[in-house]
Enzyme design. Structure first.
Site, PDB file in Angstrom:
ATOM      1  N   SER A   5     -69.295 -13.945 -66.196  1.00 35.51           N
ATOM      2  CA  SER A   5     -70.678 -13.681 -65.833  1.00 35.51           C
ATOM      3  C   SER A   5     -71.558 -14.919 -66.013  1.00 35.51           C
ATOM      4  O   SER A   5     -71.342 -15.931 -65.348  1.00 35.51           O
ATOM      5  CB  SER A   5     -71.200 -12.480 -66.609  1.00 35.51           C
ATOM      6  OG  SER A   5     -72.269 -11.885 -65.922  1.00 35.51           O
ATOM      7  N   ASP A  35     -68.197  -4.409 -58.793  1.00 32.89           N
ATOM      8  CA  ASP A  35     -69.160  -4.966 -59.736  1.00 32.89           C
ATOM      9  C   ASP A  35     -70.570  -4.755 -59.184  1.00 32.89           C
ATOM     10  O   ASP A  35     -70.958  -5.372 -58.188  1.00 32.89           O
ATOM     11  CB  ASP A  35     -68.874  -6.461 -59.934  1.00 32.89           C
ATOM     12  CG  ASP A  35     -69.652  -7.067 -61.087  1.00 32.89           C
ATOM     13  OD1 ASP A  35     -70.683  -6.487 -61.490  1.00 32.89           O
ATOM     14  OD2 ASP A  35     -69.244  -8.141 -61.569  1.00 32.89           O
ATOM     15  N   HIS A  38     -67.869  -4.770 -63.754  1.00 35.34           N
ATOM     16  CA  HIS A  38     -68.108  -6.071 -64.380  1.00 35.34           C
ATOM     17  C   HIS A  38     -67.218  -6.192 -65.621  1.00 35.34           C
ATOM     18  O   HIS A  38     -67.674  -6.065 -66.757  1.00 35.34           O
ATOM     19  CB  HIS A  38     -69.589  -6.154 -64.751  1.00 35.34           C
ATOM     20  CG  HIS A  38     -70.107  -7.538 -64.958  1.00 35.34           C
ATOM     21  ND1 HIS A  38     -70.011  -8.522 -64.014  1.00 35.34           N
ATOM     22  CD2 HIS A  38     -70.768  -8.094 -66.016  1.00 35.34           C
ATOM     23  CE1 HIS A  38     -70.580  -9.630 -64.466  1.00 35.34           C
ATOM     24  NE2 HIS A  38     -71.039  -9.402 -65.686  1.00 35.34           N
TER      25      HIS A  38
END
Length: 653
Positions: free
Chosen positions: A203, A309, A340
């Protein structure tokens, strides 16, 4: 870069890699026979983790982000095996640069850095240090500017963020200054490393890796971005439509250290003033868009992304991947059915083995064959994977599918034939894509659905789609959503539930060596699944006010048709034989985009509306069988999208 120059670079890289592998065979491989040692194919855990050197260095970024008249220093916590330096050998580095080491934690168990009474690092989050340090790697954990023990301010993907990590790569290669303390003048040099660096992270951390790679910094050999952002505009907006009720200033305040919040008010103000909530593009977004600089990337890329995601949507992966492909960058990809989620938590054993081989090849130069293996691993069903030699497959071609009128309002057809007439719907901000899909065969006022006949064979969509819509609104503002749906029963990962496709178990498995303050043992996980009647597998959004300019919106003229293209997130999905493919066009997608200021009714011109989709096998692959009579019943899917704060890498609960 010219083709000839890139080809020469690749040839040179191959020669250097071969030479390095031969050298390491004599220097690193333990117990190698004298005379003609075999080239190593895998690094082994031959060094002590318990006695590894743990130290902190502060690297000068040459940026004064907090305007205090001094350039900022970022904290770099290092763990490296003691033996190589004692033997006069240098080692490569694996680096994770993050804003989360003190505020929020990393990984499924939210681990944070810990220190002893003297400020020396004790725990390094995740398993990278435990697993790779005994195998002859250094691990470096960088606090981005404005976080934990670093100077400066968080600027959410901007110059300060990227320079925080780039400066460390420069320091590892002897091009930047490091110090033994945050404020002192005693220098620290990275004498112990080859300078070869691989950046990794999920991320926000993976985003920084991509941003640093886009600078073309020398010494960065590879990056492994997991669920990473490629353009911060696309994290907060979709062609003018706001995806959240806040902007980057909220995230900056969320991750900054308490002391940074006191000195970074000016940066916070810029993040508000230069990122207007109307969705217009500004210079702030240009600075935080890494895809235009893909031509500068010298590092190889091993990308990982969850195709469901809903935090960092796969548009980020798709546009980054396509830009790298145009530049001929060496690359590899894993695409899962999760949300995610880190691959350590959805395919742990295979992931650690593959990552090990990737770093051995890219950083140690071992000829282990990973560069000759399939480029892509795709999760087809929970824990069921397939591979592709290249991705998207070479047989993929863009096919234009067109909506047509059906027998009921809002329940139309999807085929390759041009449609006529129009369909009308009214934006209902209380409904989401799951509400639309659940009633796809039912005439409802909030959506226009277009459905193919049952497929005569499996249909694979691989890559990014685009939907062009011509719509006439009744008001001066309107937001649009477009989604692709696989209509048919399946068992999928429950990406909308807590865990986003995984369940965390009580049992632990260990991945490397441990110390009293840093365990290598982590909770096991398993796939969390859902039995569904439909699967939304690609989605996109836009503000119709951006019809004339992707970067700037304007008021709509009620009663006038406007045409806009909606980018759908990259995906790789097989619609099985007998299932139906659906395109839904609607207004606000609840909890995925914010509603407009009005409540428009929109008429869709079917003759000027289409979906361009990447089909493996091209138009010939789109074969349908006999028509079916729609049944007016509610289908079962995953839960509706959940609202969450825009924190890439943070909790979505």
């Amino acid at each position: 870069m010219p083709i000839r120059a890139r080809r020469m670079r690749l040839i040179w890289r191959s020669l250097v890699t071969a030479a390095l592998a031969a050298l390491l065979a004599t220097l690193v491989a333990p117990g190698a026979a004298q005379g003609a040692p075999a080239a190593p194919r895998e690094s082994e855990p031959v060094y002590s983790y318990e006695s590894a050197i743990r130290e902190s260095v502060w690297v000068d970024t040459k940026v004064d982000g907090d305007d205090d008249g001094k350039t900022d220093r970022v904290a770099v916590d290092i763990v490296r095996p003691r033996e190589p330096a004692q033997q006069g050998r240098k080692i490569p580095v694996i680096m994770d640069a993050s804003p989360y080491y003190s505020c929020c934690g990393r990984g499924n168990e939210s681990q944070k850095k810990t220190y002893d009474a003297d400020g020396n690092p004790v725990q390094f989050p995740l398993y990278y240090d435990n697993y790779f340090v005994p195998r002859g790697y250094g691990f470096v954990a960088v606090d981005l500017a404005g976080t934990n023990r670093s100077d400066g301010c968080v600027d959410v993907g901007g110059r300060s963020d990227i320079q925080s990590a780039k400066a460390v790569v420069d320091w590892l290669n002897g091009r930047a200054r490091g110090y033994t303390t945050r404020t002192g003048g005693k220098g620290a040099k990275a004498f112990w490393t080859t300078g070869a660096t691989g950046m990794i992270g999920k991320s926000y951390d993976g985003t920084i890796a991509q941003g640093v790679a886009a600078t073309g910094v020398r010494g960065l050999k590879t990056i492994v971005p997991i669920g990473a952002i490629s353009s911060w505009y696309d994290y907060y907006f979709a062609k003018g439509a706001p995806l959240y009720d806040s902007g980057p200033e909220w995230l900056s305040d969320y991750v900054e250290s308490p002391e940074a919040r006191g000195r970074c008010a000016a940066v916070q103000k810029r993040l508000v003033d230069e990122a207007p909530r109307n969705g217009d593009w500004t210079r702030l977004w240009s600075e935080r868009d890494y895809t235009p600089d893909a031509d500068k990337v010298k590092a190889s890329v091993f990308a990982v992304h969850g195709m469901q995601d809903l935090n960092v949507r796969t548009k980020h992966f798709g546009q980054w991947w396509d830009a790298l492909a145009k530049e001929g960058v060496d690359r590899k990809v894993w695409l899962s059915q999760t949300g995610h989620v880190d691959p350590f938590d959805f395919r742990r054993g295979d992931w650690v083995r593959t990552l090990h081989r990737w770093f051995d090849h890219e950083l140690l130069g071992y000829d282990n064959g990973i560069d000759r293996e399939p480029m892509a691993d795709i999760e087809r069903a929970p824990d069921q994977w397939s591979t592709d030699r290249v991705w998207p497959p070479r047989a993929t071609d863009t096919v234009k599918l067109r909506p047509g009128k059906g027998t009921s309002p809002g329940v139309g057809t999807l085929s390759t034939r041009p449609g006529t007439g129009s369909e009308t719907f009214t934006d209902d901000p209380k409904l989401s894509e799951t509400d639309w899909a659940a009633q796809i065969d039912t005439s409802t006022p909030s959506k226009a659905g277009f459905i193919s006949r049952p497929l005569g064979r499996d249909l694979r969509l691989s890559g990014s789609s685009e939907v062009t819509v011509t719509a006439t609104p009744t008001t001066s503002t309107a937001h649009l959503s477009a989604v692709l749906v696989d209509l048919g029963p399946a068992t999928i990962r429950d990406y909308a539930g807590a865990g986003e496709g995984i369940s965390t178990l009580a049992d632990r498995t260990c991945w490397g060596a441990s110390t009293g303050g840093d365990s290598s043992c982590f909770k096991e996980t398993k796939a969390k699944t859902a039995d569904v009647d439909y699967t939304v597998f690609s989605r996109g959004w836009a503000d119709l006010g951006n019809w004339a300019d992707d970067h700037q919106g304007r008021p709509l003229t009620p009663g006038k048709p406007h045409t806009i293209s909606i980018d759908l997130a990259a995906s790789d999905h097989v619609v099985p034989k007998g299932h139906r493919l659906a395109l839904i066009v609607a207004g606000t997608d609840k909890d995925l985009i914010d509603p407009p200021s009005t409540t428009p009714t929109l008429a869709i011109d079917l003759s000027r509306t289409s979906a361009e989709v990447p089909l493996v096998g091209g138009a010939d692959a789109f074969r349908t069988s006999a028509a079916v009579t729609p049944r007016e019943s509610r289908l079962d899917g995953v839960a509706p999208p959940r609202p969450f704060r825009p924190v890439p890498g943070g909790s979505t609960s």
